[in-house]
Design an enzyme around this catalytic site. Sequence first.
Site, mmCIF file in Angstrom:
data_model
loop_
_atom_site.group_PDB
_atom_site.id
_atom_site.type_symbol
_atom_site.label_atom_id
_atom_site.label_comp_id
_atom_site.label_asym_id
_atom_site.label_seq_id
_atom_site.Cartn_x
_atom_site.Cartn_y
_atom_site.Cartn_z
ATOM 1 C CB ILE A 14 -11.817 -0.645 8.053
ATOM 2 C CG1 ILE A 14 -11.230 -0.605 6.636
ATOM 3 C CG2 ILE A 14 -10.974 -1.584 8.923
ATOM 4 C CD1 ILE A 14 -9.853 0.023 6.550
ATOM 5 C CG LEU A 36 -24.998 7.500 10.296
ATOM 6 C CD1 LEU A 36 -26.520 7.419 10.446
ATOM 7 C CD2 LEU A 36 -24.406 6.119 10.016
ATOM 8 C CB SER A 85 -10.250 7.658 4.334
ATOM 9 O OG SER A 85 -11.393 7.128 3.687
ATOM 10 C CB THR A 125 -3.172 5.269 6.520
ATOM 11 O OG1 THR A 125 -2.773 4.951 5.175
ATOM 12 C CG2 THR A 125 -2.867 6.740 6.745
ATOM 13 C CG ASP A 126 0.327 2.102 3.687
ATOM 14 O OD1 ASP A 126 -0.617 2.894 3.471
ATOM 15 O OD2 ASP A 126 0.602 1.161 2.915
ATOM 16 C CD GLU A 127 -2.739 6.911 1.376
ATOM 17 O OE1 GLU A 127 -2.594 8.090 0.985
ATOM 18 O OE2 GLU A 127 -3.756 6.238 1.149
ATOM 19 C CE1 TYR A 151 -6.826 9.507 5.280
ATOM 20 C CE2 TYR A 151 -5.264 8.553 3.715
ATOM 21 C CZ TYR A 151 -6.087 8.427 4.823
ATOM 22 O OH TYR A 151 -6.157 7.228 5.482
ATOM 23 C CG MET A 191 -8.076 1.000 -7.671
ATOM 24 S SD MET A 191 -6.302 0.899 -7.608
ATOM 25 C CE MET A 191 -5.992 0.320 -9.282
ATOM 26 C CG ASN A 250 -2.757 1.327 -8.790
ATOM 27 O OD1 ASN A 250 -2.702 0.676 -7.740
ATOM 28 N ND2 ASN A 250 -2.670 2.648 -8.812
#
Length: 315
Positions: A14, A36, A85, A125-127, A151, A191, A250
């Site tokens: 991103i 990196l 992540s 993040t929404d997590e 995470y 994924m 999923n």
Amino acid sequence: MAKSYLITGGAGFIGLTFTKLMLRETDARITVLDKLTYASHPEEMEKLKQNSRFRFVKGDISVQEDIDRAFDETYDGVIHFAAESHVDRSISQAEPFITTNVMGTYRLAEAVLKGKAKKLIHISTDEVYGDLKADDPAFTETTPLSPNNPYSASKASSDLLVLSYVKTHKLPAIITRCSNNYGPYQHSEKMIPTIIRHAKQGLPVPLYGDGLQIRDWLFAEDHCRAIKLILEKGTDGEVYNIGGGNERTNKELASVILKHLGCEELFAHVEDRKGHDRRYAINASKLKNELGWRQEVTFEEGIARTIQWYTDNDR
């Protein structure tokens, strides 16, 4: 006078998408600070060096000496993408997530607090919200944080750290929390790249558990346009949710990709991940109503562009 921004993690999925967007659509000078890792794109950094408005600094946000090298000028803003992540990796080895996501964010907050930049945009993040039941309303910015894996716990910790600096020190900072992203440059362990890779090789697509976990998908470039808008017009101290309004299981997601590739639906259900959240859904009405953000890329168009990129780049 052209503005100057520091982008941490700008060689990753991103962050790279955002870096290219800023170079393409603004006249700003961009410095990328990135160590990196395996998930980065050093070849893209080399290409971007041809642009006189771009500078690359190799370094780790958790290392003070690297922070000092990157902050050799005062920036108009720091856009903080750099993070470990991958949930599976955090379950087997959490320490790098704590070091990068928490300590690294602390060092950046301190740099901004000392006047090295005018603003911090902390990408989360929404997590951090945990998971939802099937009939629960989507996450809002006031949903309590309830992370379920190392995470998301590290990201929630960094969110709370930034908010504490806002309240205690009046740090000029904004937090964004986004749903699942997809698009070019995403690492192959994620994924959608995994689905594409298995399909192209004629292998069954692996699905955790029953494959009915639900995620809200957003094309990365739309995410980055939201961040650009928040950078330009957002209010310091606020949290903004960014979501695609595109919930799919999923298994449904895999079926869409397999159909697009003309492949047979072959699935391999594997043991479910520890701490696997069942459903994520983001309410982005605050961003839409207050700042006027709208996503531009439909799911169908985004998937087609993503598949084409992985086909062209053989990943």
